[in-house]
Design an enzyme around this catalytic site. Structure first.
Site, PDB file in Angstrom:
ATOM      1  N   GLN A  78      -7.737  -5.508   9.517  1.00 18.17           N
ATOM      2  CA  GLN A  78      -6.433  -5.105  10.632  1.00 18.17           C
ATOM      3  C   GLN A  78      -6.744  -4.125  11.644  1.00 18.17           C
ATOM      4  O   GLN A  78      -5.954  -3.102  12.004  1.00 18.17           O
ATOM      5  CB  GLN A  78      -5.213  -4.849   9.741  1.00 18.17           C
ATOM      6  N   ARG A 121       2.151 -11.405  10.067  1.00 21.99           N
ATOM      7  CA  ARG A 121       3.545 -10.586  10.225  1.00 21.99           C
ATOM      8  C   ARG A 121       4.473 -11.827   9.691  1.00 21.99           C
ATOM      9  O   ARG A 121       5.724 -11.342   9.441  1.00 21.99           O
ATOM     10  CB  ARG A 121       3.986 -10.427  11.666  1.00 21.99           C
ATOM     11  N   ASP A 166      -3.539   7.091   5.022  1.00 23.00           N
ATOM     12  CA  ASP A 166      -3.407   5.859   5.288  1.00 23.00           C
ATOM     13  C   ASP A 166      -3.913   5.266   6.532  1.00 23.00           C
ATOM     14  O   ASP A 166      -4.263   5.717   7.340  1.00 23.00           O
ATOM     15  CB  ASP A 166      -1.774   5.817   5.548  1.00 23.00           C
ATOM     16  N   GLU A 167      -3.831   3.986   6.516  1.00 22.16           N
ATOM     17  CA  GLU A 167      -4.665   3.326   7.744  1.00 22.16           C
ATOM     18  C   GLU A 167      -6.092   3.610   8.100  1.00 22.16           C
ATOM     19  O   GLU A 167      -6.208   3.986   9.341  1.00 22.16           O
ATOM     20  CB  GLU A 167      -3.489   3.356   9.017  1.00 22.16           C
ATOM     21  N   LYS A 170       0.873  -1.169   0.087  1.00 24.17           N
ATOM     22  CA  LYS A 170      -0.169  -0.038  -0.045  1.00 24.17           C
ATOM     23  C   LYS A 170       0.976   1.293   0.043  1.00 24.17           C
ATOM     24  O   LYS A 170       0.371   2.058  -0.608  1.00 24.17           O
ATOM     25  CB  LYS A 170      -0.897   0.047   1.109  1.00 24.17           C
ATOM     26  N   THR A 171       1.904   1.325   0.541  1.00 24.16           N
ATOM     27  CA  THR A 171       2.946   2.515   0.580  1.00 24.16           C
ATOM     28  C   THR A 171       3.310   2.663  -0.578  1.00 24.16           C
ATOM     29  O   THR A 171       3.305   4.048  -0.938  1.00 24.16           O
ATOM     30  CB  THR A 171       4.015   2.039   1.713  1.00 24.16           C
TER      31      THR A 171
END
Length: 673
Positions: free
Chosen positions: A247, A605, A216-217, A30-31
């Site tokens: 998430q 993770r 973001d997020e 996503k970044t």
């Protein structure tokens, strides 16, 4: 991740004319999408950098984003671009519009400890007051602010005595903060929203300034942040928000994953792009993650996949108790490292609650395995740092009674509690700050000659320092102040050893270096450099208590909450038991969904291997209690798992065989080199 964007990522970058929601699965790059989109808006869509703002939740994420945009566009081509946290954006808005909010330019930011101190004072100045109760009030006020409810709203809607007491406290708290010319962390979002709602002209100015917004997020936004985004973007909704409802693990901080669904109602022309290709994990790990999270209800269905190899089975290790669990994990890491020639930093141990770390730490120390625990004592919460910061706060804002009370007798100036109580009462009656009260003729009558003299010496010192800071070399003045008050000697008197005193003094030096660096980074014509530098420093610390940039070769220990956004080759997820994960309170409140999202975050993770552990028994309140394996273990694809029942004690021969195998592995590793 490769620089080449996949089709879905490219689609997200190219969608500009309509509001866009990017549903970004774990590890889906996503970044890259956000940074490439910023570059695309500037290069190809006619936007100037100064018309774009990108917001996220941590300084670390904002820094990384800014660096990547600079790499894409070249350093000089990003001038004016805003990449910051929500709270930093809010701080900038308040700074520029402080008059409309009724604040003076030199306002300060209160952190959690400051607000807790204020609440304690408002509850009757009882230092022994129950901290749990005070924190409950603090959380309640924070929740109301995040829901955009004013003290008056709350007073009007309460139905019982307890809530009425909390509402009255909120009213007092709000009034005191204004009197102190201070804002808290929640105000940094709430005040810009209130400002925009009440002042259409100011809103229009900011909408004109920020023409395109990227968030973001997004699943971590609360009501207040959602409202801020809506106001800034106006009815046309020129924005891209990136999030993953799977998430969302911060409901206790007010985060609302339903904000993703709300977007569809508020913007009927919303486009949705799903990023489902994961660039992080092996296939088996993703299959397990998908199967667990499928048990949660979804507004938007998605399923992450990878073109990496399928990978080793997921292991479930059983231990007798928490000590045995920690020993097993420490031994596993040593053996795995020996066999595969990995680094310690390739391993992470994740857990639901901080209390689980201490058993793990003991086992790692015993085996001489280097490790680091995320979220240990923050630099800024150390006593010496709080002291010096309080001096700086008082120099820039004399209305800050909290800072005044912290340093008025640090180091000791023979100013007793009775003197301070009388001073506080006088200031309250006159509706002025304690500092201001010290200069009034009337206070002479209230205090003993000795107390009055001591107080006067203190406020004159602050006044002189404030004047010198305005006139000359800020850092020279601060070093002079610290020398004058004898803080170095005071630390030696207060510390348990010379070594401890030296460590604390080096912390003070480090803080002053940071202040100096912040001042150097300001524009030259800044009229109040110390105030600006101080607020930037306080905000930076509040946002990322101890975000470490330097990577050490150490095993990482952290909570599942802290692990979000990170990735590790080999993950050990410990304490996979009912009442731990899912947590007992979630089971009692029938709120398993967020716990399942936590398990999902933990699983995703892992890049290469995933090992989960549970103990047959665990100590609770001093008693050994039988444990049940977590339901999440049974929601995973059993064909992809190896449940390892506890090994029988090894015979001497088996031990020797295992030793020979390890030696062979070691020899092979050395020969390869």
């Amino acid at each position: 991740m490769a620089h080449q964007l996949n089709d879905r990522q490219q689609q997200a970058v190219n969608t500009i004319e309509s509001p866009l929601l990017v549903l970004a699965g774990a590890g889906s790059g996503k970044t890259s999408v956000i940074t490439t989109k910023i570059a695309h808006l500037i290069r190809n869509a006619g936007y100037k950098p100064s018309q774009i703002a990108a917001v996220t939740f941590t300084n670390k994420a904002a820094r990384e984003m800014k660096e990547r945009v600079s790499q894409l566009l070249g350093k000089g081509n990003t001038r004016g671009l805003t990449v910051s946290t929500f709270h930093n954006l809010g701080l900038n808005i308040i700074r520029k519009e402080h008059r409309a909010l009724g604040y003076k330019a030199n306002f300060t930011i209160f952190d959690d400890q400051d607000t807790l101190g204020l609440i304690r004072d408002l509850c009757g100045r009882n230092a022994d007051a129950d901290k749990t109760e005070l924190m409950a009030f603090q959380n309640k006020i924070s929740q109301w602010k995040n829901e955009l409810k004013s003290p008056q709203d709350i007073v009007n809607q309460v139905t019982n005595q307890d809530d009425l007491a909390a509402a009255k406290l909120y009213e007092l708290y709000d009034r005191s903060m204004r009197a102190y010319n201070a804002v808290d962390f929640d105000d940094l979002i709430r005040y810009p929203v209130v400002l925009f709602q009440d002042n259409p002209d100011i809103l229009q100015k900011w909408q004109h300034k920020i023409r395109y917004l990227l968030v973001d997020e997004y699943q971590d936004t609360n009501t207040c942040q959602y409202e801020l985004v809506k106001l800034l973007c106006g009815r046309f909704g020129l924005f891209t928000v990136v999030g993953d409802d799977d998430q969302s693990i911060y409901s206790w901080r007010g985060a609302q994953p339903e904000n993703l669904a709300l977007l569809q109602q508020d913007y009927p022309n919303l486009k949705v792009v799903k990023l489902e290709q994961n660039y992080r994990s092996y296939g088996r790990i993703l299959k397990a993650a998908n199967q667990v999270i499928a048990n949660n209800p979804h507004v938007f269905e998605k399923s992450i996949w990878s073109d990496k190899q399928y990978g080793d089975p997921i292991r479930v290790v059983v231990a007798d108790n928490e000590n045995h669990e920690a020993e097993r994990v420490a031994n596993e890491i040593l053996a795995h490292k020996l066999r595969h020639g990995t680094d310690y930093s390739d391993y992470a141990i994740l857990y639901r609650g901080n209390h689980q770390a201490r058993f793990m730490e003991r086992a790692l120390v015993t085996k001489q395995i280097p490790y680091t625990v995320s979220g240990s004592t923050s630099f800024f919460s150390r006593t010496e740092i709080k002291d010096i910061l309080a001096y700086l706060r008082l120099i820039v804002n004399q209305d800050d009674d909290n800072a005044f009370l912290r340093v008025v007798n640090t180091p000791r100036r023979e100013i007793g509690p009775t003197t301070l109580e009388k001073l506080g009462l006088y200031a309250q009656q006159r509706h002025i700050s304690m500092y201001e009260a010290c200069f009034e003729e009337g206070i002479k009558e209230e205090l003993h000659t000795k107390g009055y003299a001591a107080i006067t010496r203190f406020v004159e010192l602050i006044a002189r320092t404030e004047d010198s800071v305005k006139r000359g070399d800020v850092m020279a003045v601060l070093h002079e102040l610290i020398a004058y008050i004898g803080y170095h000697g005071y630390l030696y008197d207060q510390s348990s050893s010379t070594k401890a005193a030296e460590f604390r003094w080096s912390n003070v030096q480090q803080l002053l270096e940071w202040v100096d660096r912040e001042i150097q980074n300001l524009e030259e014509d800044d009229d109040n450099p110390l105030a600006r530098a101080l607020n930037k420093l306080l905000l930076r610390e509040m946002l990322d208590r101890n975000e470490e940039d330097e990577e050490q070769n150490e095993v990482q220990l952290m909570t599942l909450h802290a692990s979000k956004g990170l990735e590790f080759n080999h993950v050990y997820l410990i304490g996979m038991e009912e009442e731990l994960l899912p947590h007992r309170s979630s089971i009692e409140e029938d709120n398993i969904e967020e716990e399942r999202r936590l398990a999902y975050v933990g699983i995703t993770r892992a890049q290469k291997t995933l090992t989960m552990t549970y103990a047959r028994q665990r100590k609770q309140y001093g008693e050994l209690v039988d444990s049940e394996p977590s339901r999440f273990l049974f929601e995973m694809p059993q064909d992809d798992m190896i449940w390892e029942e506890q090994q029988l004690p090894q015979s001497e021969e088996e031990r020797q065989q295992k030793g020979r195998r390890n030696m062979d592995a070691l020899r092979a590793m050395l020969t390869d080199d």
